[in-house]
Design an enzyme around this catalytic site. Structure first.
Site, PDB file in Angstrom:
ATOM      1  CG  ASP A 293      -7.061   0.358 -88.364  1.00 42.89           C
ATOM      2  OD1 ASP A 293      -8.129   1.964 -87.334  1.00 42.89           O
ATOM      3  OD2 ASP A 293      -6.663  -0.136 -87.435  1.00 42.89           O
TER       4      ASP A 293
ATOM      5  CG  ASP B 228      -3.863   3.178 -82.625  1.00 51.18           C
ATOM      6  OD1 ASP B 228      -3.140   3.367 -82.734  1.00 51.18           O
ATOM      7  OD2 ASP B 228      -5.281   3.742 -83.027  1.00 51.18           O
TER       8      ASP B 228
END
Ligand code: ZN
Length: 537
Positions: free
Chosen positions: A27, A29
């Site tokens: 992922d 952020d």
């Protein structure tokens, strides 16, 4: 007398056996870089501590890297695609090259198949990296990341941040403190399933042991296949409740069925004569060595004593308790490792690895007989309401509501159960399904599940059967044991049920909490949505 394996090591070559993973999906952020909402400015990119070194460790281990990221700021017009690419160029400048960027540009109202928790980005990244989702591990900071990983059949590791909700932590299949911690865990798990030292040649007769129920036997399958790949002959000692599952496993040449009073959930008294007969039976196998597989809450030591008395010269097992001279290979495994990998790691400690091309996944024999029932043409779902432990079963009235909701959504629903569950399956199927309670043996059930689009079941044997035949699972998972350890392995899954309920980690066979809240609150509409996520169209 912890005698070590024969001389030799793999330090300058790749250890044998397939690795667990080809790729790590990250992922963006909150996992790789600080979460700056809707950031379109490369100047605002701030890597999280240790990210560069962690990614370099993965690269050095030969793992490919992809970023899987929801960027709804595109749909909302908060930044342009050009700005986003500038941000990604800056991330690669700071963190090193990424092999693929999988980006969802939509927002929640688009109903796309890529926005996490949907599994689309995981499928895309795996394809782009030339592998499959089951050979990927996804690291992310929120529940959507874990749900996307599970729905694709990938492994998930959560690295919580202050914005991660407590229930997301409870539900996660695995949790690491930060990205470097997640990377250390990925590399540790990958190493653990491959032998450190090679065997000089094939073993002769190996006695493998896995007592307990069908699910326990099924999750041990990869470990048993690893032993079989390096042995002339494999004899499996199982219990009466695991016999039917043991008959489905590849690699087993002979079965011995015996009830072990230190393993059985409702044991009778220890009978000295019975133990003497068992010892004589074990001696008659003439095993060159034994590998004793157990769950994390079981002891291999009583059986190891009998094996010693039966003259077995080399015994391997996992034991936290001091084994004295009962074990030759005493293996230790941290808590939370998936049971199939736990078994594979014991096999590896004993010197056995899966052969190249045999994926570290659950499997059944190829020659299963056809079930004795006629299966409907076209697609169907299976709902399996029962469980050997009541604490892990969804209440019958709730299962009936789930069947009704699935039927109302247009699904053909088959309700399965063992011969002792006919009353239960009749009651549940009356809500809109076809009752197959008691209609098949375990092999027949395996064939029925193999033909299904999806299985809805608790943490029970049929969920592992589904994993073994590649059928997606909606897992109504009571948290009495860790999901990461006992959830369906390497098969697309949606986890439902209250992961933080008071029965968590109690290992209770009967729910200790009034009202059985972990599963009685499962919303049938969420089961319908879970099936849609797993079976698009
Ligand atoms: Zn999308």
């Amino acid at each position: 007398m912890f005698t070590s394996l024969p001389q030799g090591n793999w330090s300058d070559m790749t250890p044998p056996g397939p690795a667990l993973y080809d790729a790590v999906l990250l992922d963006r952020d909150g996992t790789l870089v600080e979460d700056v909402p809707y950031n379109g400015d490369p100047e605002k990119v701030r890597p999280l501590p240790g990210a560069r070194e962690a990614l370099d460790r993965l690269r050095a281990a030969g793992l490919r890297l992809a970023v899987v990221t929801n960027q709804s700021g595109l749909a909302r017009g908060y930044f342009t695609e050009r700005q986003m690419h500038a941000v990604h160029a800056r991330i690669e400048e700071l963190l090193g090259p990424v092999d693929h960027w999988a980006i969802c540009p939509h927002d929640d109202t688009d109903g796309c198949a890529c926005r996490k928790p949907a599994p689309g980005l995981v499928h895309e990244a795996a394809r782009a990296l030339g592998t499959t989702p089951s050979r990927c591990v996804l690291v992310g900071d929120i529940g959507r990341d874990m749900a996307a990983a599970l729905a694709a059949g990938a492994t998930g590791i959560l690295v919580p941040t202050p914005v991660t909700r407590p229930e997301e932590v409870d539900e996660a299949p695995a949790v690491a403190r930060d990205l470097p911690g997640a990377v250390a865990e990925i590399l540790r798990r990958d190493r653990a399933v491959r032998p450190v030292v090679p065997r000089p040649g094939r073993a002769g007769t190996v006695l493998v042991v896995r007592s307990d129920s069908a699910g326990d036997v099924l999750v041990t399958g990869p470990g048993i296949r690893a032993v079989a790949a390096g042995a002339e002959r494999v004899v499996l000692l199982c219990g009466p409740r695991g016999r039917a599952a043991a008959e489905l496993l590849p690699g087993v040449d002979e079965l011995i069925e015996w009830r072990l009073p230190w393993i059985d959930g409702s044991p009778g008294p220890v009978d000295g004569e019975d133990m003497r007969r068992l010892t004589a039976r074990l001696a008659a196998v003439g095993a060159d060595e034994a590998v004793v597989f157990t769950s994390f809450h079981q002891s291999p030591l009583p059986l190891a004593l009998l094996l010693r008395m039966a003259g077995v010269p080399r015994i391997s097992a996992i034991s936290d308790d001091y084994p004295g001279s009962l074990l030759d290979v005493r293996h230790r495994v941290p808590v939370g490792v998936p049971e199939p990998e736990r078994a594979l790691s014991l096999a590896a400690a004993a010197g056995f690895a899966l052969p190249a091309g045999d994926e570290p996944a659950l499997r059944l024999r190829a020659d299963l007989p056809a079930p004795a029932v006629d299966l409907p043409a076209g697609g169907y779902l299976v709902v399996h309401p029962g469980s050997s432990a009541p604490a892990r079963a969804c209440p019958p009235e709730r299962c009936a509501e789930i069947v009704a909701a699935l039927a109302a959504d247009g699904h053909r629903v088959l309700v399965t159960g063992g011969p002792a569950e006919r009353e239960l399956t009749a009651r549940v199927a009356a809500a809109g399904g076809t009752d197959l309670g008691g209609a098949t043996d375990l092999a027949g059930l395996a064939r029925i599940v193999a033909g299904a689009r999806c299985l809805v079941a608790g943490n029970t044997g049929p969920a592992h059967l589904a994993a073994a035949v590649g059928t997606p699972v909606v897992s109504l998972f009571a948290p009495t044991v860790p999901f990461g350890q006992w959830g369906p392995y390497r098969v697309p899954t949606v986890r439902l049920g209250d992961a933080g309920a008071a029965c968590r980690d109690t290992r209770a066979a009967v729910c200790p909490v009034a009202g059985h809240p972990c599963l009685s609150g499962v919303d049938p509409a969420r089961v319908v949505a879970a099936v849609r996520r797993l079976v698009p169209g």
